[in-house]
Design a protein around this motif. Structure first.
Motif, mmCIF file in Angstrom:
data_model
loop_
_atom_site.group_PDB
_atom_site.id
_atom_site.type_symbol
_atom_site.label_atom_id
_atom_site.label_comp_id
_atom_site.label_asym_id
_atom_site.label_seq_id
_atom_site.Cartn_x
_atom_site.Cartn_y
_atom_site.Cartn_z
ATOM 1 N N TYR A 100 41.809 -55.765 -0.713
ATOM 2 C CA TYR A 100 42.976 -56.087 -0.395
ATOM 3 C C TYR A 100 43.013 -54.398 0.330
ATOM 4 N N ALA A 101 43.136 -53.852 -1.089
ATOM 5 C CA ALA A 101 43.857 -51.582 -0.875
ATOM 6 C C ALA A 101 42.183 -51.377 -1.705
ATOM 7 N N ASP A 102 42.493 -50.097 -1.086
ATOM 8 C CA ASP A 102 40.790 -49.693 -2.548
ATOM 9 C C ASP A 102 42.328 -48.883 -3.251
ATOM 10 N N LEU A 103 43.315 -49.201 -3.727
ATOM 11 C CA LEU A 103 43.629 -48.693 -4.289
ATOM 12 C C LEU A 103 45.380 -49.257 -5.386
ATOM 13 N N ILE A 104 45.874 -50.024 -6.278
ATOM 14 C CA ILE A 104 46.883 -50.822 -6.316
ATOM 15 C C ILE A 104 46.987 -49.773 -7.291
ATOM 16 N N VAL A 105 48.462 -48.740 -6.861
ATOM 17 C CA VAL A 105 49.714 -48.508 -8.102
ATOM 18 C C VAL A 105 50.034 -49.143 -8.495
ATOM 19 N N ILE A 106 50.786 -49.392 -9.539
ATOM 20 C CA ILE A 106 51.955 -50.329 -10.663
ATOM 21 C C ILE A 106 52.668 -49.292 -11.668
ATOM 22 N N VAL A 107 53.580 -49.441 -11.016
ATOM 23 C CA VAL A 107 54.761 -48.222 -12.299
ATOM 24 C C VAL A 107 55.625 -49.215 -12.880
ATOM 25 N N PRO A 108 54.993 -49.289 -14.067
ATOM 26 C CA PRO A 108 55.213 -50.028 -14.935
ATOM 27 C C PRO A 108 57.045 -49.822 -15.484
ATOM 28 N N ASP A 109 57.290 -50.631 -16.295
ATOM 29 C CA ASP A 109 59.277 -50.716 -16.347
ATOM 30 C C ASP A 109 59.729 -49.879 -17.736
ATOM 31 N N GLY A 110 59.914 -48.822 -17.401
ATOM 32 C CA GLY A 110 60.609 -47.925 -18.613
ATOM 33 C C GLY A 110 59.259 -46.824 -18.501
ATOM 34 N N TYR A 111 58.830 -46.552 -17.333
ATOM 35 C CA TYR A 111 57.587 -45.502 -16.428
ATOM 36 C C TYR A 111 58.499 -44.003 -16.957
ATOM 37 N N THR A 112 59.251 -44.242 -15.854
ATOM 38 C CA THR A 112 60.165 -42.837 -16.028
ATOM 39 C C THR A 112 61.167 -42.268 -17.031
ATOM 40 N N GLN A 113 61.620 -43.177 -17.627
ATOM 41 C CA GLN A 113 62.397 -42.906 -18.976
ATOM 42 C C GLN A 113 61.196 -41.895 -20.202
ATOM 43 N N ARG A 114 59.655 -43.050 -20.307
ATOM 44 C CA ARG A 114 58.823 -42.902 -21.371
ATOM 45 C C ARG A 114 58.266 -41.191 -21.494
ATOM 46 N N LEU A 115 58.564 -41.001 -19.524
ATOM 47 C CA LEU A 115 57.527 -39.267 -18.945
ATOM 48 C C LEU A 115 58.720 -38.434 -19.278
ATOM 49 N N ALA A 116 59.701 -38.591 -18.535
ATOM 50 C CA ALA A 116 60.793 -37.836 -19.825
ATOM 51 C C ALA A 116 60.746 -37.288 -21.079
ATOM 52 N N ASP A 117 60.947 -38.956 -21.892
ATOM 53 C CA ASP A 117 60.065 -38.529 -23.569
ATOM 54 C C ASP A 117 59.119 -36.863 -23.498
ATOM 55 N N ALA A 118 58.604 -37.770 -23.225
ATOM 56 C CA ALA A 118 57.166 -36.827 -23.069
ATOM 57 C C ALA A 118 56.925 -35.151 -22.524
ATOM 58 N N LEU A 119 58.200 -35.253 -21.239
ATOM 59 C CA LEU A 119 58.218 -34.499 -21.296
ATOM 60 C C LEU A 119 59.176 -32.957 -22.392
ATOM 61 N N THR A 120 60.241 -33.530 -22.795
ATOM 62 C CA THR A 120 61.279 -33.382 -23.217
ATOM 63 C C THR A 120 60.384 -33.275 -24.693
ATOM 64 N N THR A 121 59.240 -34.133 -25.450
ATOM 65 C CA THR A 121 58.940 -33.850 -26.904
ATOM 66 C C THR A 121 57.695 -32.953 -26.889
ATOM 67 N N ASN A 122 57.085 -32.456 -25.231
ATOM 68 C CA ASN A 122 55.881 -32.259 -25.793
ATOM 69 C C ASN A 122 54.926 -33.474 -26.167
ATOM 70 N N GLY A 123 54.734 -34.162 -25.648
ATOM 71 C CA GLY A 123 53.696 -35.590 -26.685
ATOM 72 C C GLY A 123 53.044 -36.589 -24.897
ATOM 73 N N ASP A 124 52.619 -37.461 -25.055
ATOM 74 C CA ASP A 124 51.667 -37.777 -24.467
ATOM 75 C C ASP A 124 52.029 -38.657 -23.381
ATOM 76 N N GLU A 125 51.240 -38.553 -22.312
ATOM 77 C CA GLU A 125 52.438 -38.884 -20.910
ATOM 78 C C GLU A 125 51.744 -40.442 -21.354
ATOM 79 N N PRO A 126 52.984 -41.336 -20.394
ATOM 80 C CA PRO A 126 52.307 -42.064 -20.206
ATOM 81 C C PRO A 126 51.903 -42.534 -19.088
ATOM 82 N N LYS A 127 50.898 -43.537 -18.909
ATOM 83 C CA LYS A 127 49.997 -44.152 -17.993
ATOM 84 C C LYS A 127 50.512 -45.140 -16.512
ATOM 85 N N LEU A 128 49.928 -45.001 -15.489
ATOM 86 C CA LEU A 128 50.123 -45.791 -14.624
ATOM 87 C C LEU A 128 48.963 -46.827 -14.930
#
Length: 433
Positions: A100-128
């Motif tokens: 039905y769609a060419d692309l389905i993007v799912i933002v998982p629960d806690g994604y924003t917090q994990r991304l913020a932590d990765a930017l703060t600690t220079n760690g690996d960014e979470p994946k969508l």
């Protein structure tokens, strides 16, 4: 002259046959031609461009990333079509399975917090979680836009962290995402549009479409003109072949040959008028579709119009031949439709010649429709080429078919005169007062 006028009256009295063969059959061919002409009119894209857009669905399962997901949707909406596929696992599975769609993007629960932590600690960014369509590349291209949005958001969030010295939080990410959208909205070159320069050949493209549409419509007359003139001529001349009518005609001082010639002349006039009407509508259809009539060379119009008239006269000659057999109206209709369809499907009009079996081509060359279509092709005006000599040769063959039909008709007439059915009834019949 009296027979000529009487024949015209008989022709015009056949309202049902005229309605079926002249009006309805021609309208059916014009309807088919109109469909092709409108496609030609709409297919010219030399002065405009419209890019295809991917269908993208963004599903948010992170309660702390509402602003981030909203900004992502706004970013994607510039170049993609946003669609709704639902939020449950069953809905997503159905959307993925049905493409039905060419692309389905799912933002998982806690994604924003994990991304913020990765930017703060220079760690690996979470994946969508993404599902890309398996039928095309639009989904993959849309995924690059999602990655581009996240890259811009990360840069903006790190810039704010550098200025304030505070750690990156989900709220800071949401603010950074909004800042990215606002910055792009103020930048006129952020979403560049494709500009197409005016094509100097655009007008000629339209003119070429008009020429193609006219030639195609003129060639479609191979069936309705033959069937209409054959049926109307045969039935009109059959009206003079009834035993009582023939008895009166043979008793008149006028020569039989002169009467037959007047009948044929009236039918020929009728056929010429029908062919000229068909010719006029063939010229009008491209203009009604918005195609310039100037794209049709004048020699193409004149030569093809003459071909239509000559072909209609061959139909009249075939009707004359059938009338000499004294066939009834049912037989005349059957002969007209079978013969007309055979001519149409072997003429090269219904199918490209290179796709026709060799047997069909041989049969087509034994019928007048093939040479009629060849005569129009000889003067179709492609690249301004008009071959008058080839046109004349093809129409000469078409006329030879007409002469052959007339000769056969005269032969059938002679056989009928050798076996006349003019004898009076065996029993005397009293005339009614």
């Amino acid at each position: 002259m009296h027979t000529f006028k009487s024949t015209l009256k008989v022709l015009l009295a056949q309202k049902l046959m005229i309605l079926i063969y002249v009006v309805w059959l021609c309208l059916m061919m014009f309807g088919l031609s109109w469909t092709l002409i409108t496609d030609l009119s709409a297919s010219d894209s030399s002065v405009h461009y419209e890019s295809a857009k991917a269908d993208v669905a963004v599903v948010n399962r992170d309660p702390h990333g509402a602003d981030l997901v909203g900004a992502m949707r706004e970013f994607l909406a510039k170049d993609c079509n946003l669609v709704d596929v639902g939020t449950t696992s069953e809905d997503l599975q159905t959307a993925a399975a049905s493409n039905y769609a060419d692309l389905i993007v799912i933002v998982p629960d806690g994604y924003t917090q994990r991304l913020a932590d990765a930017l703060t600690t220079n760690g690996d960014e979470p994946k969508l979680d993404v599902v890309v369509s398996f039928t095309g590349a639009y989904g993959s291209l849309a995924k690059l836009q999602v990655d581009d949005f996240l890259r811009l958001t990360r840069i903006e969030a790190l810039a704010q962290q550098t200025q304030t010295g505070a750690a990156v939080t989900p709220a800071a990410l949401n603010t950074a995402a909004d800042a990215v959208i606002n910055t792009l909205a103020d930048d006129a070159g952020a979403y560049p549009q494709i500009n197409v320069a005016d094509d100097p050949g655009a007008a000629s493209d339209k003119q070429e479409s008009a020429r193609t549409a006219y030639v195609m419509t003129a060639k479609m007359g191979v069936y309705p003109l033959l069937a209409a003139t054959l049926v109307c001529t045969a039935l009109a001349m059959n009206a003079f072949s009834a035993a009582n009518v023939r008895r009166r005609l043979y008793a008149s001082p006028q020569h039989t040959g002169a009467m037959v010639m007047q009948e044929f002349a009236a039918c020929a006039l009728f056929g010429a008028i029908v062919s000229l009407l068909y010719w006029g509508i063939s010229m009008a259809l491209p203009a009604l579709a918005g195609l310039p009539i100037s794209g049709i060379p004048l020699p193409t119009l004149l030569y093809s119009g003459a071909s239509l008239v000559l072909y209609a006269l061959v139909g009249v000659a075939s009707g004359f031949m059938i009338s000499m057999l004294s066939a009834n109206s049912v037989a005349v209709n059957a002969i007209a439709n079978v013969f007309g369809l055979l001519v149409m499907f072997t003429s090269g009009m219904a199918f490209p010649i290179d796709m026709m079996p060799h047997v069909m081509i041989i049969i087509g060359k034994l019928l007048p429709g093939w040479w009629f279509c060849q005569s129009i092709d000889a003067v179709n005006g492609m690249d301004g080429h008009i071959d008058a000599g080839l046109w004349l040769a093809n129409n000469a063959i078409v006329l030879l078919f007409g002469v052959a039909f007339i000769c056969l008709g005269l032969a059938f007439s002679k056989l009928r005169r050798l076996r006349p059915e003019l004898a009076a009834p065996g029993a005397t019949q009293l005339a009614e007062a």
